[in-house]
Design an enzyme around this catalytic site. Structure first.
Site, PDB file in Angstrom:
ATOM      1  N   GLU A 164       0.839  -1.205   0.000  1.00 53.76           N
ATOM      2  CA  GLU A 164       0.000   0.000   0.000  1.00 53.76           C
ATOM      3  C   GLU A 164       0.873   1.254   0.000  1.00 53.76           C
ATOM      4  O   GLU A 164       0.823   2.077   0.937  1.00 53.76           O
ATOM      5  CB  GLU A 164      -0.960  -0.001   1.184  1.00 53.76           C
ATOM      6  CG  GLU A 164      -2.022  -1.067   1.061  1.00 53.76           C
ATOM      7  CD  GLU A 164      -3.152  -0.924   2.069  1.00 53.76           C
ATOM      8  OE1 GLU A 164      -2.996  -0.204   3.058  1.00 53.76           O
ATOM      9  OE2 GLU A 164      -4.212  -1.545   1.858  1.00 53.76           O
ATOM     10  N   GLU A 322      -6.406  -7.712  -0.499  1.00 53.90           N
ATOM     11  CA  GLU A 322      -6.798  -7.660   0.918  1.00 53.90           C
ATOM     12  C   GLU A 322      -8.246  -7.234   1.050  1.00 53.90           C
ATOM     13  O   GLU A 322      -8.680  -6.305   0.365  1.00 53.90           O
ATOM     14  CB  GLU A 322      -5.991  -6.601   1.684  1.00 53.90           C
ATOM     15  CG  GLU A 322      -4.556  -6.900   1.943  1.00 53.90           C
ATOM     16  CD  GLU A 322      -3.900  -5.760   2.726  1.00 53.90           C
ATOM     17  OE1 GLU A 322      -4.598  -5.003   3.419  1.00 53.90           O
ATOM     18  OE2 GLU A 322      -2.672  -5.624   2.622  1.00 53.90           O
TER      19      GLU A 322
HETATM   20  C1  GAL Z   1      -4.050  -2.445   5.042  1.00 50.06           C
HETATM   21  C2  GAL Z   1      -2.642  -2.968   5.167  1.00 50.06           C
HETATM   22  C3  GAL Z   1      -2.544  -4.228   5.992  1.00 50.06           C
HETATM   23  C4  GAL Z   1      -3.389  -4.100   7.231  1.00 50.06           C
HETATM   24  C5  GAL Z   1      -4.805  -3.785   6.838  1.00 50.06           C
HETATM   25  C6  GAL Z   1      -5.744  -3.679   8.012  1.00 50.06           C
HETATM   26  O1  GAL Z   1      -4.050  -1.072   4.891  1.00 50.06           O
HETATM   27  O2  GAL Z   1      -2.071  -3.191   3.909  1.00 50.06           O
HETATM   28  O3  GAL Z   1      -1.193  -4.445   6.325  1.00 50.06           O
HETATM   29  O4  GAL Z   1      -2.872  -3.082   8.020  1.00 50.06           O
HETATM   30  O5  GAL Z   1      -4.846  -2.570   6.167  1.00 50.06           O
HETATM   31  O6  GAL Z   1      -7.052  -3.346   7.609  1.00 50.06           O
END
Ligand code: GAL
Length: 690
Positions: A164, A322
């Site tokens: 990110e 994710e």
């Molecule tokens: C994203 C990040 C992850 C984790 C996740 C939690 O922004 O890439 O590492 O922190 O959020 O929601």
């Protein structure tokens, strides 16, 4: 900033999912947080759920290199070997997402800074200035080490650069950033005179004698120069992309056939990076999306993010890198997902183009800042509803394997433009209340509610295949983009432009002669003055186009319609009573509409319905309110997969006598003839011939 890969030298790596049978399923895997017995149990659970891809080593720099030059690869070797043994493929990260403590202690100059000089220290994550040459060297060294060590590892499917990028520090104001900004400006303007002209520095004694005098927009006594601010947004997005490219090129040199990606945050909440410029730099686009638990229409926000990701990917399938199985830990109040919501969220992403469904993270941490963030394996362990849901999701994704590689088709385009996002929200404007994304989302929502599948595209996109093109608050417009939009109307599309569009050129200079300068002729309107409304003030808009009568707020304009332009709705009260609020003009084989105000939901809904009917882009299949229907198509158009997602708490029937659904439902194996019942909160996917 370095640019090493030229288009001619761009390799064509193998597809990221070459070794997978169907869709990807997995998440971030952080075994370094766990002892051996847990790691062994992980494999057993992964098999049970049908996990086939994991992101590994994202935040592992300090574990791999606890002290400078002292490298511990044992755990990572073992992890990759084990995953390979279990048939699981790996998105292997460059481990650079957060520099280790020894690095920031040795080189505190790599820490990023806010506009007011505040240093963002080590102790959280992502504490690095993306332009700092010292940080870059260390990051490239780590990237090279990992690439050389695992270049031939059979588990390696795709490289995952950093994490990110720009999430916490979209704009850095450190000295390194200032120097890189000056280089970027030299490249953009060549001469300081050109910069002075673009930035309008004759105003307020801001004329620069040399590029060396230029700074990022730091905290100042009053408004900073607007073009300086706009350029700093552009620069910051480019600087972050440059960092990605540098790491990517290092990986490409070592493993030309392994694809490279990074996880974007293409959502309505991520303003920092112009992802339309990023998309072409990724071998496969990957995205992260999290629903906001307080938002009752979070499924619409999810659809928006998925469509935006597809737009960034130029229509190609992408990886959902994710999302969450249930609650997150970073919203004010983190409500868990409702039963069935995780499956529906996942299949919604697939419906809109994802070829993989992944989560943050595999196993819920027991320590650290994310220990209350849900995961695939919860604190409660295997005997939990959440784990059973994860297993069910794995099964569903296996049943849908055949949709992989297919594409979504749409005849409606919503123009999204990062420079307009940045530019329209600058300070010293007619109203501080205008929020770019609020308009974009309002139009997206109106189209979503009508069942229209919408592509999100930049203003310079090829608009040929679209019958409806909507430009919400497209503030910064180049001549070429204005011509592109006008050509779409000439060719037969219904083009809709909303307030505060076409106002400035790329240097944020007002287009003179009456607003909205870039679209004045196309729309056949001329605005002499903006007339923003006070907080809480509203006006009535009347006309068939808004369903008879609607309320509007935030923005109105003293607009005049040219001869031949039809006024389809006007203000009934307020300072502009009797003036046009919405206009329509025939242009070539198409039409151009102007919406000069912010309509309430009902008014916008009625207008959208009219536009969708005029453009003929309505849904192919009838579905009740709150039931989302999207189709993916095989390349040859011979097969399609109809996804029906029921976001309501009552069973629903999709398809009507004039829009029947027929084929095989893949989650149940049932034959479908005519109509399809989608259980409350559930999802169904029908394979149809054509
Ligand atoms: C994203 C990040 C992850 C984790 C996740 C939690 O922004 O890439 O590492 O922190 O959020 O929601």
């Amino acid at each position: 900033m370095r640019r090493r890969t030229t288009p001619e030298s761009t390799p064509s790596p193998r597809p990221w999912n070459a070794a997978l049978d169907g869709l990807g399923f997995g998440g971030d895997y952080n075994p370094e947080q766990w002892p051996q017995d847990v790691r062994l149990e992980d494999l057993e659970l992964m098999r049970e759920a049908g996990v086939n891809v994991l992101s590994v080593a994202i935040f592992s720099w300090a574990t791999i290199e606890p002290r400078e030059g002292e490298l511990d690869w044992g755990w990572l070797d073992e992890t990759l070997d084990r995953l390979h043994g279990a048939g699981i493929r790996v998105a292997l990260a460059t481990a650079t997402a957060s520099p280790p403590p020894w690095l920031t202690r040795k080189h505190p100059e790599i820490l990023p800074r806010l506009a007011d000089g505040t240093v963002l220290h080590q102790g959280g994550r992502q504490s690095y200035a993306v332009t700092h040459p010292v940080h870059r060297d260390y990051a490239l060294r780590m990237t090279t080490r990992i690439a050389e060590r695992y270049r031939d590892h059979p588990a390696l499917a795709v490289w995952h650069v950093d994490n990110e990028i720009g999430c916490h520090v979209p704009r850095d104001h450190s000295d390194a950033a200032a120097a890189a900004f000056r280089d970027w400006l030299r490249e953009r303007y060549s001469t300081v005179d050109a910069l002075n002209e673009a930035w309008g520095t004759a105003f307020w004694s801001q004329r620069y004698g040399s590029f060396d005098d230029v700074l990022p927009p730091l905290t100042a006594p009053t408004f900073a120069n607007p073009t300086q601010q706009l350029d700093f947004h552009r620069f910051s997005s480019d600087a972050l992309l440059d960092y990605y490219r540098d790491l990517r090129d290092t990986l490409r040199e070592i493993t030309p056939d392994v694809p490279v990606t990074t996880n974007l945050m293409a959502t309505a909440h991520c303003r920092g990076m112009d992802y339309f410029a990023w998309g072409p730099e990724l071998d496969v686009v990957a995205n992260d999306h999290y629903t906001m638990s307080a938002d009752p229409e979070r499924h619409v926000d999810l659809a928006f993010s998925a469509d935006l990701t597809r737009g960034v990917a130029g229509g190609a399938p992408w990886i959902l890198m994710e999302h969450s199985t249930s609650a997150v830990n970073w919203q004010p109040r983190n409500t868990p997902k409702a039963p069935g919501e995780m499956l529906r969220n996942s299949l919604q992403h697939v419906a809109r183009g994802a070829d993989a469904v992944m989560f943050f993270q595999w196993r819920q941490s027991r320590a650290g800042a994310e220990k209350y963030h849900s995961a695939m394996v919860p604190h409660a362990g295997r005997d939990s509803d959440l784990w059973r849901d994860v297993v069910t999701l794995g099964r569903a994704l296996r049943a849908l394997g055949e949709v992989r590689g297919s594409r979504v088709r749409s005849r409606a385009a919503l123009v999204m433009d990062w420079p307009s996002w940045w530019g329209s929200e600058l300070d010293s404007h007619p109203s501080q209340d205008l929020r770019y994304m609020d308009q974009v989302q309002a139009w997206y929502r109106a189209l979503w509610r009508l069942g229209v599948t919408t592509d999100l595209v930049p203003p310079g996109a090829d608009l040929d295949g679209y019958d409806l093109v909507v430009l919400p608050t497209t503030y910064v417009v180049t001549d070429a983009d204005a011509a592109n939009v006008a050509a779409a109307a000439e060719r037969g599309a219904t083009v809709v432009v909303t307030y505060f569009s076409g106002i400035v050129d790329e240097s944020d200079h007002v287009r003179l002669g009456g607003y909205p300068g870039a679209f004045r002729d196309l729309l056949g309107v001329r605005t002499e003055e903006f007339h923003p409304l006070q907080d809480g003030e509203s006006v009535r808009v009347v006309g068939k186009a808004v369903g008879g009568q609607a309320s509007a707020d935030l923005w109105t304009e003293r607009t005049r319609a040219a001869d031949g332009t039809e006024v389809v709705a006007s203000y009934e009260d307020g300072a502009l009573a009797g003036r046009p609020a919405i206009t329509r003009r025939e242009v070539g084989s198409g039409r151009a509409w102007y919406v000069a105000t912010r309509l309430d939901d009902a008014g916008l809904g009625a207008l959208a319905e009219l536009l969708v009917a005029e453009a003929g882009v309505g849904p192919e299949v009838a579905a009740p309110t709150g039931v989302e229907v999207v189709r993916r198509w095989s390349d040859d158009g011979a097969t399609s997969w109809l996804f029906a997602l029921n976001h309501t708490d009552a069973d629903a029937t999709v398809g009507a006598p004039d829009s029947p659904v027929a084929g095989v439902e893949l989650l149940t194996g049932d034959a479908v003839e005519g109509s399809l019942v989608v259980p409350a909160g559930g999802a169904r996917v029908v394979r149809a011939a054509g």
